[in-house]
Design a protein around this motif. Structure first.
Motif, short mmCIF file in Angstrom:
data_model
loop_
_atom_site.label_atom_id
_atom_site.label_comp_id
_atom_site.label_asym_id
_atom_site.label_seq_id
_atom_site.Cartn_x
_atom_site.Cartn_y
_atom_site.Cartn_z
N ILE A 201 0.83 -1.20 0.00
CA ILE A 201 0.00 0.00 0.00
C ILE A 201 0.87 1.25 0.00
CG2 ILE A 201 -1.76 1.28 1.26
CD1 ILE A 201 -2.76 -1.40 2.34
N LEU A 202 1.92 1.27 0.82
CA LEU A 202 2.81 2.42 0.85
C LEU A 202 3.52 2.60 -0.49
CD1 LEU A 202 4.43 2.18 4.40
CD2 LEU A 202 2.66 3.74 3.62
N GLY A 203 3.87 1.48 -1.14
CA GLY A 203 4.50 1.57 -2.45
C GLY A 203 3.59 2.23 -3.47
N ALA A 204 2.31 1.90 -3.44
CA ALA A 204 1.36 2.53 -4.36
C ALA A 204 1.19 4.01 -4.04
CB ALA A 204 0.02 1.81 -4.28
N ASN A 208 3.70 8.70 -6.83
CA ASN A 208 3.68 10.09 -7.29
C ASN A 208 4.81 10.92 -6.69
OD1 ASN A 208 2.27 11.88 -9.04
ND2 ASN A 208 1.46 12.96 -7.27
N ASP A 209 5.50 10.39 -5.69
CA ASP A 209 6.58 11.13 -5.04
C ASP A 209 7.96 10.65 -5.48
OD1 ASP A 209 4.74 12.58 -3.56
OD2 ASP A 209 4.68 11.09 -1.96
N ARG A 210 8.01 9.60 -6.30
CA ARG A 210 9.29 9.04 -6.71
C ARG A 210 9.46 9.20 -8.21
NH1 ARG A 210 10.64 3.57 -5.15
NH2 ARG A 210 12.71 4.46 -4.87
N THR A 211 10.71 9.35 -8.64
CA THR A 211 10.99 9.61 -10.04
C THR A 211 11.59 8.38 -10.71
OG1 THR A 211 13.21 10.47 -9.53
CG2 THR A 211 11.37 12.05 -9.56
N GLN A 307 4.64 7.90 -15.33
CA GLN A 307 5.25 6.98 -16.28
C GLN A 307 4.41 5.71 -16.45
OE1 GLN A 307 7.82 7.74 -18.30
NE2 GLN A 307 7.12 5.86 -19.27
N MET A 308 3.84 5.23 -15.36
CA MET A 308 2.97 4.06 -15.46
C MET A 308 1.75 4.37 -16.32
SD MET A 308 1.37 1.64 -12.45
CE MET A 308 0.42 2.98 -11.71
N GLU A 340 7.81 -1.82 -7.38
CA GLU A 340 7.79 -0.86 -6.29
C GLU A 340 6.54 -1.02 -5.43
OE1 GLU A 340 10.35 1.33 -5.49
OE2 GLU A 340 11.25 -0.09 -6.91
N ILE A 341 5.53 -1.70 -5.98
CA ILE A 341 4.29 -1.93 -5.24
C ILE A 341 4.26 -3.32 -4.63
CG2 ILE A 341 1.78 -2.00 -5.40
CD1 ILE A 341 1.98 -0.09 -7.77
N VAL A 342 4.51 -4.33 -5.45
CA VAL A 342 4.33 -5.72 -4.99
C VAL A 342 5.62 -6.39 -4.55
CG1 VAL A 342 2.34 -5.98 -6.49
CG2 VAL A 342 4.58 -6.66 -7.33
N GLY A 343 6.77 -5.71 -4.74
CA GLY A 343 8.04 -6.33 -4.41
C GLY A 343 8.67 -6.99 -5.61
#
Length: 435
Positions: A201-204, A208-211, A307-308, A340-343
């Motif tokens: 959840i934190l990854g999702a 928007n804060d990561r490049t 980007q996604m 970055e979301i699911v590992g």
């Protein structure tokens, strides 16, 4: 005397009844304030979507918390002050000058127990249900008191402005992400939320804060095809590669002219030789650039969320990353963003990726230098900072202010870092343990 006594008795009981009624109103206001402020807007929204009129009304009321709290506090203070005043009157008549002390003691106990603790305890334990129940009368109270509350609001903001305090009307909106993140961390520390669920959840939320720059594969690790190579060499390289998409360059690795998909390459070569009974000699005239797709370039400052969206919109999974001068910096795929979301996502071609963090018998963690700090934190539940560097090797170089040699040891951020291997100017392996 009998008439005066009867009057005093009737006045006492009537006033006592009014005080009890005011205490009930006070409890109603106190419980309503707690219920409406403690209720989860997410749960209220779910109930409203199922058709709950009270939940819809509660959502509408809580959109302006400042007006809601002002109205409820105004009503609560009115009934509390009136109840205390009436109690002082009847206790003074009954006990004389000592009646003030008796009124203070009795009203404090009654207000504390029946008008504060009891209704607020119920409201906290049943916040959404209570919020739906009180939404109708409270909405009427808000409408009645709105002119007075508007004046009080202006006065309060004026006083706060004198002391340099600014009220941000969007503060609740901006705090939603922090509220969710805080709830996840708290739930994990209490054993309610699993670490994997928290990380996903934190990854999702962080997309928007990561490049792109933070997670891209650096250009030093990109496998490319030279357009000038022979068709046989190109075919052999594609067959032995772990990747299905490979950039194609001409003359200089910086000059990317296309991207080839292994399936497209095999189809084109199969067609060139003329099928199963064809002549492989026809491959001499094969040009890979005729099959390669047009390269897709993205700036390194693009956010992962954007980007996604671009990947999904363009129906592609592969992009080359360039800096502000147009120089190639790396590449990124849709899989990188999903990881970055699911590992880590591994298959039969990259099984070693799952072993990027291992522990030796001494309790130290052996880490690849190119591993990102974020991935290390997720794997070990550490909290190493990633503001100044993306990779573990980059963090060591930044803190050491030099390129360490093999065997050097550093201590910072509460951890011990030992450089185990180095290739050229690149740190390839480290041992890390908490101090």
């Amino acid at each position: 005397m009998e008439t005066a006594g009867a009057t005093l008795d009737s006045t006492f009981w009537i006033t006592g009844g009014v005080i009890l009624f005011l205490l009930v109103l006070s409890g109603f206001f106190s419980g309503s304030e707690t219920a409406l402020t403690a209720a989860s807007r997410g749960k209220l929204r779910a109930q409203a979507d199922k058709g709950s009129v009270g939940a819809k009304r509660a959502l509408r009321i809580t959109e302006d918390n400042e007006r809601l709290i002002g109205s409820v506090l105004l009503g609560n203070n009115l009934v509390n002050i009136l109840a205390a005043s009436l109690a002082t009157v009847i206790f003074t008549r009954a006990f004389g000058e000592s009646g003030v002390a008796w009124a203070t003691l009795v009203m404090t106990l009654l207000v504390l127990i029946f008008a504060e603790v009891l209704p607020k305890t119920y409201a906290i334990t049943n916040s959404e249900t209570a919020a739906s129940m009180v939404s109708l009368p409270i909405s009427l109270v808000v409408k009645v008191f709105s002119p007075v509350v508007a004046v009080v609001r202006l006065l309060v903001r004026g006083v706060l402005r004198v002391f340099g305090v600014q009220i941000d009307p969007d503060s609740n909106i901006l705090a939603v992400r922090e509220e969710i993140a805080g709830a996840l961390h708290l739930g994990h520390s209490e054993g309610v939320v699993e670490k994997e669920d928290r990380d996903r959840i934190l990854g999702a939320l962080d997309l928007n804060d990561r490049t792109v720059e933070e997670i891209m594969l650096h250009r030093s690790g990109i496998e490319m095809i030279n357009a000038e190579d022979s068709p046989q060499d190109i075919l052999e390289q594609c067959l032995t590669s772990n990747h299905t998409r490979l950039p194609v360059y001409k003359d200089d690795p910086e000059n990317i002219i296309g991207v080839i998909h292994a399936k497209d390459l095999l189809r084109a070569m199969y067609k060139t030789i003329g099928g199963p009974e064809g002549d492989a000699g026809h491959l001499r005239d094969f040009k890979i650039i005729d099959v390669a797709m047009k390269p897709y370039f993205v700036p390194e400052t693009s956010t992962l969320d954007e980007q996604m969206r671009q990947f999904l919109r363009r129906h592609t999974h592969f992009a080359l990353v360039v800096d502000e001068y147009g120089s190639l910096q790396g590449l990124i795929t849709l899989e990188d963003i999903l990881e970055e979301i699911v590992g880590e996502i591994t298959d039969e071609f990259d099984q070693d990726a799952a072993q990027s963090v291992t522990s030796d018998p001494d309790g130290q963690f052996v880490v690849d230098g190119s591993m990102t700090i974020r991935d290390l934190n997720r794997a070990t539940d550490w909290n190493l900072p990633d503001e100044e560097a993306n990779t573990v090797a980059g963090l060591v170089i930044h803190e050491a202010q030099m390129i360490p040699t093999s065997g050097q040891v550093f201590s910072f951020h509460g951890f011990r870092f030992e450089v185990c291997a180095r290739e050229g100017n690149r740190i390839t392996e480290l041992k890390i343990r908490p101090l």
